[in-house]
Each structure stands twice: as C-alpha cells, then as structure tokens.
Design a protein around this motif. Structure first.
Motif, mmCIF file in Angstrom:
data_model
loop_
_atom_site.group_PDB
_atom_site.id
_atom_site.type_symbol
_atom_site.label_atom_id
_atom_site.label_comp_id
_atom_site.label_asym_id
_atom_site.label_seq_id
_atom_site.Cartn_x
_atom_site.Cartn_y
_atom_site.Cartn_z
ATOM 1 N N VAL A 73 0.836 -1.201 0.000
ATOM 2 C CA VAL A 73 0.000 0.000 0.000
ATOM 3 C C VAL A 73 0.872 1.253 0.000
ATOM 4 C CG1 VAL A 73 -1.695 1.317 1.337
ATOM 5 C CG2 VAL A 73 -1.982 -1.141 1.055
ATOM 6 N N LYS A 74 1.954 1.248 0.778
ATOM 7 C CA LYS A 74 2.865 2.407 0.775
ATOM 8 C C LYS A 74 3.415 2.651 -0.620
ATOM 9 C CE LYS A 74 4.479 2.072 5.532
ATOM 10 N NZ LYS A 74 5.622 1.743 6.396
ATOM 11 N N GLU A 75 3.779 1.570 -1.305
ATOM 12 C CA GLU A 75 4.311 1.701 -2.658
ATOM 13 C C GLU A 75 3.251 2.245 -3.608
ATOM 14 O OE1 GLU A 75 5.854 -1.202 -6.242
ATOM 15 O OE2 GLU A 75 6.097 -1.884 -4.174
ATOM 16 N N LEU A 76 2.022 1.746 -3.486
ATOM 17 C CA LEU A 76 0.941 2.234 -4.346
ATOM 18 C C LEU A 76 0.661 3.718 -4.108
ATOM 19 C CD1 LEU A 76 -1.536 -0.778 -4.088
ATOM 20 C CD2 LEU A 76 -0.329 -0.025 -6.150
ATOM 21 N N LEU A 77 0.728 4.146 -2.852
ATOM 22 C CA LEU A 77 0.463 5.553 -2.532
ATOM 23 C C LEU A 77 1.607 6.465 -2.959
ATOM 24 C CD1 LEU A 77 -1.231 5.298 0.976
ATOM 25 C CD2 LEU A 77 -2.319 5.623 -1.254
ATOM 26 N N SER A 78 2.815 5.925 -3.068
ATOM 27 C CA SER A 78 3.953 6.766 -3.434
ATOM 28 C C SER A 78 4.114 6.920 -4.945
ATOM 29 C CB SER A 78 5.241 6.193 -2.843
ATOM 30 O OG SER A 78 5.541 4.953 -3.451
ATOM 31 N N MET A 79 3.447 6.081 -5.723
ATOM 32 C CA MET A 79 3.549 6.180 -7.180
ATOM 33 C C MET A 79 2.806 7.414 -7.674
ATOM 34 S SD MET A 79 2.969 2.327 -8.487
ATOM 35 C CE MET A 79 4.042 0.998 -8.022
ATOM 36 N N SER A 80 3.429 8.116 -8.605
ATOM 37 C CA SER A 80 2.803 9.345 -9.114
ATOM 38 C C SER A 80 2.096 9.138 -10.449
ATOM 39 C CB SER A 80 3.854 10.445 -9.245
ATOM 40 O OG SER A 80 4.878 10.023 -10.123
ATOM 41 N N ILE A 98 -13.489 7.429 9.855
ATOM 42 C CA ILE A 98 -13.144 6.390 8.883
ATOM 43 C C ILE A 98 -14.400 5.833 8.229
ATOM 44 C CG2 ILE A 98 -12.211 4.043 8.700
ATOM 45 C CD1 ILE A 98 -9.977 4.923 10.554
ATOM 46 N N GLU A 99 -15.508 5.799 8.965
ATOM 47 C CA GLU A 99 -16.759 5.317 8.387
ATOM 48 C C GLU A 99 -17.167 6.165 7.177
ATOM 49 O OE1 GLU A 99 -19.750 5.136 11.416
ATOM 50 O OE2 GLU A 99 -18.589 3.723 12.619
ATOM 51 N N SER A 100 -17.035 7.469 7.297
ATOM 52 C CA SER A 100 -17.392 8.335 6.161
ATOM 53 C C SER A 100 -16.380 8.208 5.021
ATOM 54 C CB SER A 100 -17.521 9.784 6.608
ATOM 55 O OG SER A 100 -16.299 10.269 7.094
ATOM 56 N N ALA A 122 -5.043 0.347 -3.668
ATOM 57 C CA ALA A 122 -4.663 0.585 -2.267
ATOM 58 C C ALA A 122 -5.894 0.556 -1.375
ATOM 59 C CB ALA A 122 -3.950 1.931 -2.134
ATOM 60 N N TYR A 123 -6.983 1.167 -1.827
ATOM 61 C CA TYR A 123 -8.202 1.161 -1.015
ATOM 62 C C TYR A 123 -8.755 -0.250 -0.867
ATOM 63 C CZ TYR A 123 -12.892 1.637 0.660
ATOM 64 O OH TYR A 123 -14.031 1.471 1.390
ATOM 65 N N ILE A 124 -8.728 -1.021 -1.925
ATOM 66 C CA ILE A 124 -9.225 -2.399 -1.844
ATOM 67 C C ILE A 124 -8.406 -3.199 -0.834
ATOM 68 C CG2 ILE A 124 -9.450 -4.545 -3.167
ATOM 69 C CD1 ILE A 124 -10.321 -2.747 -5.552
ATOM 70 N N GLU A 125 -7.099 -2.970 -0.775
ATOM 71 C CA GLU A 125 -6.257 -3.639 0.225
ATOM 72 C C GLU A 125 -6.602 -3.178 1.635
ATOM 73 O OE1 GLU A 125 -3.867 -5.998 0.122
ATOM 74 O OE2 GLU A 125 -4.026 -6.275 -2.037
ATOM 75 N N LEU A 153 -6.465 7.799 2.340
ATOM 76 C CA LEU A 153 -5.883 6.461 2.258
ATOM 77 C C LEU A 153 -4.751 6.310 3.267
ATOM 78 C CD1 LEU A 153 -5.904 5.998 -1.608
ATOM 79 C CD2 LEU A 153 -7.306 4.756 0.055
ATOM 80 N N SER A 154 -4.016 7.389 3.500
ATOM 81 C CA SER A 154 -2.950 7.357 4.508
ATOM 82 C C SER A 154 -3.521 7.164 5.909
ATOM 83 C CB SER A 154 -2.126 8.636 4.456
ATOM 84 O OG SER A 154 -1.479 8.745 3.213
ATOM 85 N N ILE A 155 -4.686 7.731 6.159
ATOM 86 C CA ILE A 155 -5.346 7.542 7.459
ATOM 87 C C ILE A 155 -5.723 6.074 7.641
ATOM 88 C CG2 ILE A 155 -7.433 8.062 8.799
ATOM 89 C CD1 ILE A 155 -7.302 10.916 7.572
ATOM 90 N N LEU A 156 -6.275 5.475 6.583
ATOM 91 C CA LEU A 156 -6.622 4.049 6.650
ATOM 92 C C LEU A 156 -5.378 3.190 6.845
ATOM 93 C CD1 LEU A 156 -9.297 3.754 3.799
ATOM 94 C CD2 LEU A 156 -9.689 3.879 6.263
ATOM 95 N N LEU A 157 -4.305 3.542 6.160
ATOM 96 C CA LEU A 157 -3.052 2.794 6.300
ATOM 97 C C LEU A 157 -2.499 2.930 7.715
ATOM 98 C CD1 LEU A 157 -0.713 1.142 5.160
ATOM 99 C CD2 LEU A 157 0.308 3.282 4.360
ATOM 100 N N GLU A 158 -2.542 4.135 8.254
ATOM 101 C CA GLU A 158 -2.053 4.348 9.622
ATOM 102 C C GLU A 158 -2.845 3.502 10.615
ATOM 103 O OE1 GLU A 158 -1.793 7.898 12.928
ATOM 104 O OE2 GLU A 158 -1.964 8.443 10.817
#
Length: 149
Positions: free
Chosen positions: A39-46, A79-81, A56-59, A104-109
């Motif tokens: 997920v970190k890798e997916l979020l860092s790709m531009s 997070i519910e919203s 990333a969200y599906i993960e 997505l970073s909040i969900l990852l955290e």
C-alpha cells in the motif's frame, strides 16, 4: 499430604497460548511484511493515480484484526465516512484523485497501528507460553524429587 500434579495443566496452557501467539504472528506479520509495504508503494507512485489508489483502497478496505473500523473510538468515527465515500467512488466508477491520498494514509495508519497491536499481543502470549513451560519444567523437577524421597 499428597501434592497434585499440574504438569498436564501447564503443558496444555503453554501449548494453547503458543498456538494463539502463532496465529497472531501470522496475521500481524502478513500485514506488516506484505500488505503495508504494498500500500505504501501504491500511494507513493505518481503515475496512474486512479488505479493505484483504487488498489490501495481495496487492500485497506478490510482492516487488520486489531484495526477494525467498526470499533467506536475517536479515530474510527471519521473512517466510516471515508469508507462510504470510497465505496461510492468504486460503485459509481468515479476517479480517485491526488487528494484521496490523505484519506488512504489515514486508513493505512489505522492498519499499521492494528498490526503493531497484534504483534505486541503475540509477544504477550509468547511470554505466557514460556512462563507455562517454565512452570511445567519446575513441576516435572518437583515430581522427580518427590519420587526419590
């Protein structure tokens, strides 16, 4: 006075807590070693933001054991919203945007906190298991010394 033999009790306790620790380790380290870096890798790709963020969200959609979004706490309420918004985006085939990275970073955290809690709980159960094995060995030693007397 006859002393009771608790060897079996200690042995079963140790084995059961060891099995719980192994299960927790598998769950936590799967998240720590496989899901979180992906997920970190997916979020860092531009490039290809829509597909990367969607993946990333599906993960992150199904949380780690100790990071449930249905738990009532200060972090879980927003997070519910976030989940509702992202589920609507996927259902309606809407594009993910660069600003979605924050959510997505909040969900990852949250997932990372849950996997760390799982790892710490695993360590606790390992310590309980080791303690049970120590008591088991002590009981076996006491049993041998009683039989010699």
């Amino acid at each position: 006075m006859k002393k009771t033999d608790d060897t079996k009790l200690y042995r079963y306790f140790s084995i059961i807590t060891l099995i719980i620790a192994i299960i927790l380790a598998l769950i936590s380290y799967y998240s720590i070693l496989i899901v979180e870096p992906k997920v970190k890798e997916l979020l860092s790709m531009s490039d290809n933001i829509n597909d990367n963020y969607k993946e990333a969200y599906i993960e992150l959609k199904n949380p780690q054991l100790f990071a449930g979004y249905n738990n009532y706490d200060a972090i879980a309420r927003p997070i519910e919203s976030i989940k509702k918004n992202f589920n609507n985006k996927i259902d309606n085939n809407e594009e993910f945007e660069i600003n979605d990275k924050i959510y997505l970073s909040i969900l990852l955290e949250r997932r990372m906190l849950g996997s760390r809690l799982g790892r710490n709980t695993m360590i606790f159960f390992l310590m309980l298991s080791a303690l049970g094995f120590v008591f088991c060995l002590y009981e076996i030693k006491q049993k041998k010394t009683r039989s010699i007397d």
